[in-house]
Design an enzyme around this catalytic site. Sequence first.
Site, PDB file in Angstrom:
ATOM      1  N   ASP A  73       0.825  -1.202   0.000  1.00 29.55           N
ATOM      2  CA  ASP A  73       0.000   0.000   0.000  1.00 29.55           C
ATOM      3  C   ASP A  73       0.862   1.257   0.000  1.00 29.55           C
ATOM      4  OD1 ASP A  73      -2.328  -1.514   0.102  1.00 29.55           O
ATOM      5  OD2 ASP A  73      -2.410  -1.488   2.299  1.00 29.55           O
ATOM      6  N   TYR A 131       7.014  -9.983   7.017  1.00 32.82           N
ATOM      7  CA  TYR A 131       6.887  -8.529   7.122  1.00 32.82           C
ATOM      8  C   TYR A 131       7.519  -8.079   8.434  1.00 32.82           C
ATOM      9  CZ  TYR A 131       3.665  -8.083   3.182  1.00 32.82           C
ATOM     10  OH  TYR A 131       3.105  -8.078   1.926  1.00 32.82           O
TER      11      TYR A 131
END
Length: 263
Positions: A73, A131
Amino acid sequence: MVYLVHQNEWRSVWVKTLAKLNKNVLINISYHGTKFHGYAVQNDYETVQSKLQDALAWIYESKIYVNASGRTDKGVHAINQYISFYIDDRISLEKLREILNRYGQNKWYIKWIKEVDRNFHARFSAKAKTYLYLIDYCANNPLFYDHAWIVNFQLDFNLIEKAIPILEGTHNFWSFSTADKDKGLRTIHKIDLKQEDNKVYIYITGDGFLRSMVRMIVGALYNIGIKKYDLNHLKWLLDNPKKGRAITKAPASGLYLYEVYYE
């Protein structure tokens, strides 16, 4: 659009007849998330995908579609993103890497390019991803504002550690996602928590992630750490999946695509 590479240098790699794009290549790329409006192509916005495809079209005089290991994003960074695409043999891979890095204007850095099997796909060949989420207590340092979630008080580290085993394993994570459809079954292999000085590092490894899933998991751990809700509520979120039920989504600035694993 501004190009750092002189047009004559680009023309030197052109050919009059476009050769068949027969070489599947994989790049390892890192980028600063605040420099782009996300990864995927969006009209009227510069994204990682659009800028890379524009560069390749300029070099190869052909539309080249690129496939990433996953989308990020707006504001989300990548330490190790992997992107595959087809090219021809007109220039060496090292020369291509050099040109693309100059084209990136310090917004990205391509560490390497290599040829891979024709059936390889950066997204569908991936087996797992990690992540990293960074929380920083150093609220008075503006240098970190785009690189971490700035928190003004200490979180209860012991409570967060107790919450981690609840999230590990296979669960329906729809409560931790903004996805419209309930396709929430995912497996989190491991969550590692590390605290150094004024920083908290959260590493989350899984077989795949829903939209906003990592940021909402971090948001839930944050709420545990400030004692906004307890461990039973965390279990309830997993047992009663509903879109966005976890509510808190950590800022994009602290999220990094850390690693992608292939066979």
